[in-house]
Design an enzyme around this catalytic site. Sequence first.
Site, short mmCIF file in Angstrom:
data_model
loop_
_atom_site.label_atom_id
_atom_site.label_comp_id
_atom_site.label_asym_id
_atom_site.label_seq_id
_atom_site.Cartn_x
_atom_site.Cartn_y
_atom_site.Cartn_z
N LYS A 291 0.83 -1.20 0.00
CA LYS A 291 0.00 0.00 0.00
C LYS A 291 0.87 1.26 0.00
CE LYS A 291 -3.80 -1.97 2.75
NZ LYS A 291 -4.91 -1.72 1.80
N ARG A 365 -10.60 -11.10 1.68
CA ARG A 365 -11.53 -12.09 1.13
C ARG A 365 -10.95 -13.50 1.20
NH1 ARG A 365 -11.63 -8.83 -4.38
NH2 ARG A 365 -11.37 -7.24 -2.77
#
Length: 515
Positions: A291, A365
């Site tokens: 990130k 996920r």
Amino acid sequence: MSTEPGYASPVVNVASSLPRRAAASTVLIVPVVSTGDDDKPGAVVASAGSFLSSDAVAEIESGLRALAATGGAEQLHRLVVGSLPVSSVLTVGLGKPRSEWPADTVRRAAGVAARSLSNTETVFTTLAALPGEGVASAAVEGLILGSYRFTEFRSAKTAPKDKGLQKITVLATAKDAKQEVAHGAAVATAVATARDLVNTPPSHLFPDEFAKRARALGESVGLEVEVLDEKALQKGGYGGILGVGQGSSRPPRLVRLIHRGSRLAKKSKQAKKVALVGKGVTFDTGGISIKPAASMHHMTSDMGGAAAVIATVALAAQLQLPIDVIATVPMAENMPSGTAQRPGDVLTQYGGTTVEVQNTDAEGRLILADAIVRACEDNPDYLIETSTLTGAQTVALGARIPGVMGSDEFRDRVAAISQRVGENGWPMPLPDELKEDLKSTVADLSNISGQRFAGMLVAGVFLREFIADGVGWAHIDVAGPAYNTGSPWGYSPKGATGVPTRTMFAVLEDIAANG
């Protein structure tokens, strides 16, 4: 509710009148309304003023007139009222008069009032006397959540000098006031527990420590607790959790918290079973797909879903809901290293589905898929999963509105309840055509699509692949709402908000009542 250092909720009680003599640093919070004319002062709400003498009401309204206070929504004014046995009166504006007040209007007003208090240990309030469903509970929730503070890591140099709010007395005479106030206090304390967990920095809350805190909290309210360490995860085939956690020196965990409430039901065989699943990434660097540095520190909140689930199942046990609630919480730290999973790796999820990891920053996920499959093995009637899953949620709905996806009927039910309790979840579709974008040439699925758009919905479609047939389910994406990076507002502080704890618990209550 919390078993660790953190916010200690004020003691809450109910009284039918003000004391003859109050302690020092005591404030009375009184709701006022506007006349609709900006040139006219606000007025004390009649029902709330029933606990005050006519002289006290006149004195308050005279003070409002002197300050040109109109009673506009969430306006605050501090007054000294000599005829009342309190240090001061704090009026909070509700806006235009109503015959019945929405609970969240009262909750927000109470929160704004509580946030403004300093050097105040005791509060009395007449907010609970307002007409409207659930206002007594809402007033208490707002006062507790508005007074929340997280000071565990502050030294004496920067810690607040006052003790904070210690006691709340709700002025009410309704028959069910004590029960409603106790309910509101329990719910708000659960939200505060979730906030404490999220606000705890990743240096102090990593998977093993998170699991220990979940165990301690669960056992304190009588939950059955199971914790799977990295060896048990390996043996069980939890490839998603292990894959995300393999780059960290602090190995992952899977925590199961079980409330067997069906034994409390009048017809135990008809009681529903609800699975809760929450994303517990204790820190998310993005892994190899790293990130940007500018806002990475906010990823201390990437276990906000797990914190809310843990607080919710503990509250279900504390308040003895007559349904079974089973929480399955995967915990991992997503770090880049020589052992981290790589873009292009293929992992095998719990249950056998293979997934190509095209982006290691779509890690939530992966751990959720393992947990969902495990949760579905318990044959629940409903499954609620929540996670700080996608930045696309914030792009689509903003920082305060959770996206709610899932099976149509249950999704709409969850969203409606979320709006009723003031967390404002919004129903979103899961278009079937988005599954095409998750096809992989080397595995059953890819963890991302090749498209820029509909990222929140794509994540929901991915999770849908792991839901067992016949289970009503909802996915609540709280990427923005779980952590307030802006200024405080209403009863929400800067930092962790505890969303969607109140939504999930209200859904559990609704299922317990209506199936």
